[in-house]
Write a protein that holds these residues in place. Structure first.
Motif, PDB file in Angstrom:
ATOM      1  N   UNK A   8       0.721  -1.346  -0.154  1.00 34.90           N
ATOM      2  CA  UNK A   8      -0.108  -0.073   0.160  1.00 34.90           C
ATOM      3  C   UNK A   8       0.725   1.275  -0.016  1.00 34.90           C
ATOM      4  N   UNK A   9       1.833   0.973   0.662  1.00 32.19           N
ATOM      5  CA  UNK A   9       3.009   2.435   0.481  1.00 32.19           C
ATOM      6  C   UNK A   9       2.937   3.284  -0.773  1.00 32.19           C
ATOM      7  N   UNK A  10       3.161   2.342  -1.838  1.00 33.33           N
ATOM      8  CA  UNK A  10       3.127   3.348  -3.325  1.00 33.33           C
ATOM      9  C   UNK A  10       1.878   3.648  -3.514  1.00 33.33           C
ATOM     10  N   UNK A  11       0.674   2.713  -3.590  1.00 36.04           N
ATOM     11  CA  UNK A  11      -0.316   2.949  -4.318  1.00 36.04           C
ATOM     12  C   UNK A  11      -1.370   3.929  -3.348  1.00 36.04           C
ATOM     13  N   UNK A  12      -1.322   3.636  -2.012  1.00 31.26           N
ATOM     14  CA  UNK A  12      -1.961   4.299  -1.187  1.00 31.26           C
ATOM     15  C   UNK A  12      -1.404   5.859  -0.788  1.00 31.26           C
ATOM     16  N   UNK A  13      -0.108   5.893  -0.776  1.00 30.48           N
ATOM     17  CA  UNK A  13       0.376   7.208  -0.374  1.00 30.48           C
ATOM     18  C   UNK A  13       1.321   7.887  -1.511  1.00 30.48           C
ATOM     19  N   UNK A  14       2.276   7.322  -1.874  1.00 35.86           N
ATOM     20  CA  UNK A  14       3.191   8.068  -2.490  1.00 35.86           C
ATOM     21  C   UNK A  14       2.739   8.526  -3.861  1.00 35.86           C
ATOM     22  N   UNK A  15       2.146   7.467  -4.804  1.00 33.40           N
ATOM     23  CA  UNK A  15       1.549   7.459  -6.087  1.00 33.40           C
ATOM     24  C   UNK A  15       0.267   8.573  -5.981  1.00 33.40           C
ATOM     25  N   UNK A  16      -0.505   8.127  -4.997  1.00 32.61           N
ATOM     26  CA  UNK A  16      -1.854   9.051  -4.952  1.00 32.61           C
ATOM     27  C   UNK A  16      -1.436  10.520  -4.354  1.00 32.61           C
ATOM     28  N   UNK A  17      -0.505  10.942  -3.745  1.00 33.05           N
ATOM     29  CA  UNK A  17      -0.254  12.136  -3.276  1.00 33.05           C
ATOM     30  C   UNK A  17       0.899  12.627  -4.038  1.00 33.05           C
ATOM     31  N   UNK A  18       1.251  11.979  -5.070  1.00 27.56           N
ATOM     32  CA  UNK A  18       2.225  12.492  -6.020  1.00 27.56           C
ATOM     33  C   UNK A  18       3.742  12.760  -5.237  1.00 27.56           C
ATOM     34  N   UNK A  19       4.046  11.971  -4.329  1.00 28.23           N
ATOM     35  CA  UNK A  19       5.352  12.117  -3.531  1.00 28.23           C
ATOM     36  C   UNK A  19       6.407  11.479  -4.550  1.00 28.23           C
ATOM     37  N   UNK A  20       6.641  12.024  -5.645  1.00 30.68           N
ATOM     38  CA  UNK A  20       7.525  11.309  -6.459  1.00 30.68           C
ATOM     39  C   UNK A  20       9.005  10.824  -5.921  1.00 30.68           C
ATOM     40  N   UNK A  21       9.389  11.947  -5.194  1.00 29.73           N
ATOM     41  CA  UNK A  21      10.875  11.410  -4.554  1.00 29.73           C
ATOM     42  C   UNK A  21      10.752  10.240  -3.656  1.00 29.73           C
ATOM     43  N   UNK A  22       9.452  10.361  -2.903  1.00 29.39           N
ATOM     44  CA  UNK A  22       9.503   8.938  -1.964  1.00 29.39           C
ATOM     45  C   UNK A  22       9.227   7.801  -2.933  1.00 29.39           C
ATOM     46  N   UNK A  23       8.645   7.899  -3.982  1.00 27.62           N
ATOM     47  CA  UNK A  23       8.282   6.768  -4.724  1.00 27.62           C
ATOM     48  C   UNK A  23       9.706   6.223  -5.319  1.00 27.62           C
ATOM     49  N   UNK A  24      10.596   7.251  -5.536  1.00 27.33           N
ATOM     50  CA  UNK A  24      11.808   6.806  -6.051  1.00 27.33           C
ATOM     51  C   UNK A  24      12.753   6.087  -4.995  1.00 27.33           C
ATOM     52  N   UNK A  25      12.667   6.655  -3.892  1.00 29.33           N
ATOM     53  CA  UNK A  25      13.146   5.957  -2.595  1.00 29.33           C
ATOM     54  C   UNK A  25      12.652   4.747  -2.378  1.00 29.33           C
ATOM     55  N   UNK A  26      11.424   4.387  -2.759  1.00 26.82           N
ATOM     56  CA  UNK A  26      10.779   2.829  -2.590  1.00 26.82           C
ATOM     57  C   UNK A  26      11.298   1.943  -3.792  1.00 26.82           C
ATOM     58  N   UNK A  27      11.479   2.660  -4.798  1.00 25.02           N
ATOM     59  CA  UNK A  27      11.940   1.828  -5.771  1.00 25.02           C
ATOM     60  C   UNK A  27      13.678   1.577  -5.601  1.00 25.02           C
TER      61      UNK A  27
END
Lengths: 110, 213
Positions: free
Chosen positions: B28-47
């Protein structure tokens, strides 16, 4: 030595349980603190020995702490953009696991 | 097989169970938070911490970061920060793609909005070796879309900034960007050869001579 390691692992298990407790009363900062303490305790036993964790087990624990640090980063970023309080509560109510992150990203990208 | 002494097996397996497999909501971290809220830097950190390589998603996230940066200085700071944070991992910090996106953004800005070569500065501050950045510029310059006069001149301005920074004298004791003196010399020969081909070899030579090199 074996007794000391046994107590160390018991302690590590106890703080790790607190770190992952699904509860709104545990903050994300507290979870990170518990994880750090669990990692420190787990590292205090010689890796690969009968008394301690294997290097793979230790790596898994380190990865968990790494994801928790990102979870904290996400939390801070959400605070910075004034994200809804409900989202903040949901994010800090539990810890997340990296093992499924890649799968989910792949699904999202497809 | 691992030796189990008394209760150790139960304890360690319990610990690892908790650590590795007990956080079932992780997706859920990606879909529910970083992607939905467009926190792109955090999405990169997850990747970055996940084993998967997602080049298209990474490009999409970088496009978003670059587009949403409020100004050039902020963007330079973000690129430099993320480059250092991700240790220049090409899975989430793809230098060729970044040069292209940064130069596209620079082209779209008013020339007065920022000094030339800010993309080069961002990558240098992230710790990308000049030789690597130059190689990317050389390849981009060969693309048809950058052959028209205006884009080409824009690109060459950035290359000149790169050359200027690259050829600055390095204080004694500071490691060179290239791995060895021989690699550095080879990279500089390629640089001169390309700059000659682009018509400003003399200018580059003047930079070198100006510093007594």
């Amino acid at each position: 030595m074996a007794k000391y390691s046994f107590q160390t692992l018991t302690f590590a298990l106890a703080v790790l349980s607190r770190a992952r407790a699904a509860s709104p009363s545990v903050s994300i900062d507290q979870r990170l603190d518990y994880l750090t303490r669990a990692l420190t305790a787990a590292k205090s036993a010689p890796p690969g020995s009968a008394e301690g964790l294997t290097s793979q087990e230790l790596q898994e624990l380190e990865e968990t702490a790494e994801v928790a640090a990102i979870q904290k980063q996400i939390y801070d970023a959400m605070v910075a953009i004034n994200a809804p309080a409900d989202d903040l509560r949901r994010l800090s109510a539990k810890l997340y696991d990296v093992s499924e992150v890649g799968m989910r990203l792949a699904c999202a990208d497809a | 097989m691992r030796r189990c002494v008394n209760n150790h097996c139960t304890l360690t397996s319990g610990l690892c169970h908790l650590a590795a497999a007990a956080f079932p909501c992780g997706r859920q971290l990606y879909n529910d938070f970083t992607a939905r809220l467009r926190l792109s830097e955090c999405s990169l950190a997850l990747l970055h911490v996940s084993a998967n390589r997602e080049p298209e998603l990474v490009e999409q996230l970088w496009r978003d970061i670059i587009r949403r940066a409020p100004n050039v200085e902020s963007l330079v700071e973000t690129v430099a920060h993320l480059g250092r944070k991700f240790a220049l991992s090409d899975a989430v910090f793809p230098v060729p793609g970044l040069v292209y996106l940064l130069e596209q953004r620079a082209m779209s800005l008013d020339a007065q909005a920022a000094e030339p070569g800010w993309g080069v500065r961002a990558l240098a501050e992230a710790g990308v070796p000049y030789a690597q950045v130059f190689d990317v510029y050389r390849r981009i310059a060969d693309r048809a879309e950058w052959k028209a006069e205006e884009p080409f001149v824009h690109l060459m301005r950035s290359v000149l900034v790169l050359v200027d920074r690259w050829l600055q004298p390095v204080p004694v004791g500071v490691p060179r960007y290239s791995s060895t003196p021989r690699a550095e010399a080879a990279a500089r020969r390629k640089l001169m050869w390309c700059c000659n081909g682009w018509g400003f070899g003399r200018r580059v030579q003047a930079i070198v001579c100006g510093q007594g090199g």
